[in-house]
Design a protein around this motif. Structure first.
Motif, PDB file in Angstrom:
ATOM      1  N   UNK A 266      41.002  33.021  48.656  1.00 48.72           N
ATOM      2  CA  UNK A 266      42.112  33.274  47.664  1.00 48.72           C
ATOM      3  C   UNK A 266      41.507  34.542  46.812  1.00 48.72           C
ATOM      4  N   UNK A 267      40.371  35.050  46.691  1.00 48.19           N
ATOM      5  CA  UNK A 267      39.920  36.122  45.955  1.00 48.19           C
ATOM      6  C   UNK A 267      40.364  37.046  46.788  1.00 48.19           C
ATOM      7  N   UNK A 268      40.284  37.356  48.308  1.00 50.60           N
ATOM      8  CA  UNK A 268      40.436  38.391  49.100  1.00 50.60           C
ATOM      9  C   UNK A 268      42.106  38.385  49.049  1.00 50.60           C
ATOM     10  N   UNK A 269      42.806  37.291  49.300  1.00 50.96           N
ATOM     11  CA  UNK A 269      44.264  37.197  49.211  1.00 50.96           C
ATOM     12  C   UNK A 269      44.792  37.867  47.859  1.00 50.96           C
ATOM     13  N   UNK A 270      44.488  37.492  46.953  1.00 53.03           N
ATOM     14  CA  UNK A 270      44.666  38.044  45.375  1.00 53.03           C
ATOM     15  C   UNK A 270      44.322  39.563  45.450  1.00 53.03           C
ATOM     16  N   UNK A 271      43.225  39.967  45.935  1.00 52.74           N
ATOM     17  CA  UNK A 271      43.221  41.457  45.689  1.00 52.74           C
ATOM     18  C   UNK A 271      44.074  42.182  46.978  1.00 52.74           C
ATOM     19  N   UNK A 272      44.284  41.550  47.791  1.00 55.46           N
ATOM     20  CA  UNK A 272      45.425  42.336  48.772  1.00 55.46           C
ATOM     21  C   UNK A 272      46.954  42.203  48.372  1.00 55.46           C
ATOM     22  N   UNK A 620      38.630  30.717  38.872  1.00 56.34           N
ATOM     23  CA  UNK A 620      39.266  30.597  37.588  1.00 56.34           C
ATOM     24  C   UNK A 620      39.943  31.871  37.202  1.00 56.34           C
ATOM     25  N   UNK A 621      38.980  32.991  37.451  1.00 61.41           N
ATOM     26  CA  UNK A 621      39.695  34.072  36.757  1.00 61.41           C
ATOM     27  C   UNK A 621      40.746  34.603  37.272  1.00 61.41           C
ATOM     28  N   UNK A 622      41.127  34.302  38.813  1.00 64.25           N
ATOM     29  CA  UNK A 622      42.221  34.464  39.375  1.00 64.25           C
ATOM     30  C   UNK A 622      43.449  33.820  38.873  1.00 64.25           C
ATOM     31  N   UNK A 623      43.137  32.322  38.823  1.00 67.38           N
ATOM     32  CA  UNK A 623      44.069  31.576  38.061  1.00 67.38           C
ATOM     33  C   UNK A 623      44.539  32.014  36.656  1.00 67.38           C
ATOM     34  N   UNK A 624      43.693  32.363  36.040  1.00 68.75           N
ATOM     35  CA  UNK A 624      43.928  33.091  34.433  1.00 68.75           C
ATOM     36  C   UNK A 624      45.016  34.407  34.699  1.00 68.75           C
ATOM     37  N   UNK A 625      44.681  35.059  35.880  1.00 66.69           N
ATOM     38  CA  UNK A 625      45.308  36.298  36.083  1.00 66.69           C
ATOM     39  C   UNK A 625      46.973  35.989  36.565  1.00 66.69           C
TER      40      UNK A 625
END
Lengths: 658, 658
Positions: A266-272, A620-625
């Protein structure tokens, strides 16, 4: 990507070629003219508004070559509006990822005017693919020149041409300079390091990058297991009883790493920018056929195929076929055990060095046969799934994956399960596991990387040789026409399916039985490291560049790996229950032992499912974003409404005054 | 709902009262004036733009009565724009359900101008609740007159007043006429029929209607079981071995009905327009407190409470407390078994009619104690969950449900599991199950319906009596002021929690152990039928009207029921494995029997999970409708973009010409 670079090669087109479209060499002139005009036509006339030019002849002139090769490109404005169409997510000025819109373009981080590095070449190629795919027939009833190639309003032209064999292929072009840089940072430098995932994503797209990310993650996750495995292997070699600790470690390990991977992915996909991207409506597959009718979703006329008929094909043909194959696989397994028994009896009669080696022969033969059966079954599964006539590519893929997974799992692991739980022979289990693992790795590396590389090398040399004959090339760089023709002849990369399948089987070997053969983890780590190199190499030099695929996760494979981890928990528990160590605790009653094992196993399975719920899939930090973005869009909507209501009030006031 | 109806009662306000707001009787005048002005103020000034009036004095005059009662209403325009704010879905002219927008209002099916039956009274009340809830402080630092009641920009005023006790309650008003009609069609006619779910939804909202829908569904799903159970019970009474068939039926039944309910619930939610409705951003709970900081999602200033601290409270206090309670429950169970043994020994010594009845006494006492423990634990769980200081109502609810479910499950079923698997005494199991089931049903019906009804009846009579003293009322209808005060004193309905919990336990009794006591299904069916009547009655006549809750499914309870069905599969398999019938197949080896049972159970669990995947949660025809809407909105977006790009091209052309 620089698009407005002056074309050094005088024979090339006046724009940067992005995608190559190859039509059959005998395509009628009027069909070509019609297709080109539709591609070039403006959008509000229903065209794709792209730039397209015929490729000049190669050095060999007209002989033998297919003249119907076209390169497609687009203007900057067109690419930007296409980026909006496909719903591309880009980094905004505040660091968040947002859907790109032309109206807002100046607020995106890397946007510095037109013609800059804002869109990567892979993104541009993906946009062009999408625009070509959604180029639809208007009122044409058939392709000009081909009365039998029917069209109806709204039908994707490219897909129809493809399914009728008029369009042979369309593929994106490699970019020599970037590829050189990428391959250097990826696999050419000698020291061990993380893979350049962002560069891979930049060049090949998110689907590829996620595969390599997963491969790396899986390898790193195996390192602790390998580290525990080596001393374990060295000092406990003959003590088959001590595997309980390792089995417990295994079943925790396989649960935890899959949960963590979801967060990592999920982190990778968010940053992409693919995490919150919405899926577009899927078009029917090119091969899908049926009777014309009205699609209830789009209201458009398109072929429909009754679901009941498909279900009948699945349950009356495909399912029995799969079961038959499973039976065959079982039959082959039994032959293997007979061979094994025979080899053992020969060794027992005359225990020499050569008969000692003979002991390994049945396993090796069986491993080779397994690979061959997997390969043949793969083709059969593809044929059957094609014949089931699925409307959507995703549904086709799911059915194919399911078929292949079930068979491969059975084919690879049935003998191990048989040895472990029916024969209960841990020595043989260890030996079989080692032979299977090593043989299949060697075979795989050979089939996957070496063979295609060797073929491609021959082709490359032939082409350069040909060109040399006519011109003198100092820097060995080919002119565009040759380069395109060379790439057109490269093998087509068929997606990450086989790569994931291989990882899936390796994951199975490690998580199911590695407690009895701790070296398995070490072998798989070694295999994965070479796999990174060979996969990277084949992506860069053996295959045509694939279109990028904006994946947000590893899709159905996550599910497959999780299913395997559940099976691993059950298997490990069964192995624990069978271990002499544990049996010693229940000297008088085997029933007690089994009941306790089963009870604890059930508790652990329940705990595993609870854990899956408790660990959030997205950090969590991506959920918040993500929540922040959603909140902003809601607020914007509310503001718009207030302004609108104020305006209408205001208007009403004005009307009253008039 | 007719809103512009002339107010017959001269003492009432000039608009239809929808919601009552009750402030503490000693509230300062300036706070009241400020609150009313904020409620009345226009939206672009940050107000709620609602109509509000103080309620006139009752017949008793000023004595003892709270003068600070206010009725709130709204104009038609305001309600419509509010409907857009809350994202209400209504039936469109083409029969699909769409989000209501004021701009589009004439295209909705039942919209016939202003002031018609377009919005139900429950919807209007929900809208007013939402508008009051989202009435936010602007630059006030505290509530006027109360320097200690702090405010900050963006804080919901109502929630702050509520948490500080200035606002005692706010609740929607009943509508006598509609209630009479509803109660007639619901429970007053004598013949058995389906419940009027649409009317219930119309009056109480979707959450309530889904509960009654589920209750009905569950009852109907039990009917085949009850039908099989009766002859089974009658003819096999003393043959304890024949329960295998029933156990197999049970485990299929509990899997299938839950899957089908999901589809059923999706159909209902779609027809009520809540299925695809997006959840609004949740406000912090009224009781939530913390240090002021910036919310990372909204960027607004609001109280924050560190998550780590909450986790500490959960794992260091709540979890040990729950475990302690479980231990206590176990202890009580052991006392019960001692009593049981004592009663049995008395009966054995002197088997008369009275000692025969004595046999049932321990079970009855235990059932009563279980109910009392559940009740006490419930308060403790609420206190603890409140103390954990969850920010969102949903998270509070989830933690509360989890705590209560685990304890209630343990408390109610532990003794049955003990009897079944440790004591392996099927006769006692049957007897305990019957006693538990019947006692808890009687207790429940009494506590839930009869007691509150009796209390309310007394209150009603007192009020009517009082009014009679002053006026002469022919038709017994109360004037508005009295009606409001009467409703204000009614008990508050605390949501569907307890109702679902009861169903959950009943589902447990049936799915876990009904194979040994087939009459259980019959008893539960009878209970459910009376439950419908008593629940309907208490909703209509005992409780204040609750605000409607636009639920799309039964939420966390679906999960709870599914978890129970998994436990049911395991339990039934264990019962099957223990049955003499099955044991007869493995005469020599108990180990073989257990291994087979476990293997088949694992296969069945796997099959159950696959089934959950295979059966789509939303019926096909609704999926198509939803996809169609999404497709349309995508197409509209695309068109808008094309027009925009054409316009901007056009503009550029104009600029060039100038």
């Amino acid at each position: 990507m620089m698009l407005q670079r002056p074309s050094a090669d005088s024979s090339g087109p006046g724009f940067t070629p992005l995608v190559v479209v190859e039509l059959a060499s005998d395509t009628k002139e009027e069909a070509i003219a019609w297709l080109l005009s539709r591609i070039r036509d403006q959008q509000h006339n229903g065209g794709a508004e792209l730039l397209v030019e015929q490729l000049g002849p190669g050095v060999e002139g007209q002989e033998k070559e297919n003249p119907n090769m076209f390169v497609v490109g687009a203007s900057w404005q067109r690419l930007l509006s296409g980026a909006e169409d496909v719903g591309l997510f880009k980094e905004f000025s505040d660091g968040s990822m947002r859907g790109f819109t032309c109206a807002n373009k100046h607020n995106f981080k890397d946007f510095k005017g037109d013609g800059d590095d804002f869109l990567s070449m892979a993104e541009c190629q993906y946009i062009i693919k999408h625009e070509l795919d959604t180029l639809r027939a208007k009122d044409e009833t058939h392709v000009p020149g081909y009365t039998q190639v029917k069209l109806y309003p709204g039908k994707s032209i490219i897909r129809r041409l493809q399914s009728k064999g008029i369009l042979i292929q369309f593929f994106p072009l490699h970019e020599k300079e970037e590829l050189k840089r990428l391959s250097f940072s990826w696999y050419k430098k000698m020291k061990l390091s993380f893979q350049p995932l962002d560069d891979i994503r930049h060049y090949y797209g998110e689907g590829q990058a996620l595969y390599f990310g997963f491969l790396e993650y899986f390898t790193i996750a195996l390192v602790p297991m390998a580290l525990i495995g080596v001393p374990y292997y060295l000092f406990d070699w003959e003590d088959y009883d001590k595997y309980v600790v390792f089995a417990v470690f295994n079943l925790i390990w396989c649960t935890v790493i899959l949960e963590l991977w979801k967060r990592c992915s999920a982190s990778l996909a968010y940053s992409w920018g693919t995490l919150s991207r919405k899926k577009a409506f899927e078009e029917p597959r090119p091969g899908f056929h049926g009777v014309l009718g009205f699609n209830p979703v789009t209201g458009r006329e398109e072929p429909l195929y009754p679901n009941a008929k498909r279900q009948l094909r699945i349950y009356l043909v495909s399912l029995p076929f799969v079961l038959l194959c499973l039976y065959l696989s079982l039959y082959v397994m039994m032959i293997y055990f007979q061979m094994e028994g025979w080899a053992l009896s020969v060794y027992d009669e005359e225990p020499t060095f050569w008969t000692g080696i003979l002991l390994f022969i049945p396993s090796i033969i069986y491993a080779v046969v397994i690979e061959i059966m997997n390969l043949i079954y793969r083709y059969a599964a593809e044929f059957l799934t094609e014949w089931e006539n699925h409307r959507l590519e995703s549904s086709y893929q799911n059915h194919l994956v399911l078929k292949v997974l079930v068979f491969n799992f059975f084919n690879c692991f049935a003998s191990l399960f048989y040895i472990a739980f029916v024969m209960q022979d841990m020595v043989l289990l260890r030996q079989s596991l080692a032979t299977l693992l090593i043989t299949s790795q060697i075979l795989n590396q050979f089939m996957e990387a070496f063979l295609p590389y060797w073929l491609q090398r021959r082709r490359n040399k032939k082409m350069i040789h040909k060109v040399r004959k006519r011109r003198t090339l100092e820097d060995k760089e080919l002119p565009l026409a040759e380069q395109v023709r060379l790439e057109a002849e490269m093998s087509t990369y068929l997606g990450t399916f086989d790569d994931y399948l291989e990882l899936f089987l390796l994951f199975g070997y490690v998580s199911l039985f590695s407690c009895v053969y701790p070296l398995a983890a070490v072998l798989v780590v070694l295999n994965n490291v070479t796999e990174v190199y060979s996969d990277a190499f084949k992506m860069c030099h053996v295959f045509k560049r694939p279109f990028s695929d904006p994946a947000a996760n590893i899709g159905v494979w996550q599910l497959a790996f999780e299913a395997m981890s559940v099976i691993a928990v059950v298997t490990n528990f069964a192995l624990i229950g069978m271990s002499p160590q544990v049996k010693a605790y229940f000297p008088e009653s085997e029933t007690q032992l089994i009941l306790w094992t089963v009870a604890i196993e059930h508790g652990l399975l329940a705990f595993k499912f609870i854990l899956t719920f408790l660990i959030p899939d997205v950090p969590k930090h991506i959920q918040i974003k993500l929540a922040h973005l959603e909140f902003e869009s809601l607020e914007a909507l509310k503001k718009k409404r207030l302004v609108a209501s104020w305006l209408s009030d205001h208007q009403r006031g004005c009307e009253l005054q008039c």
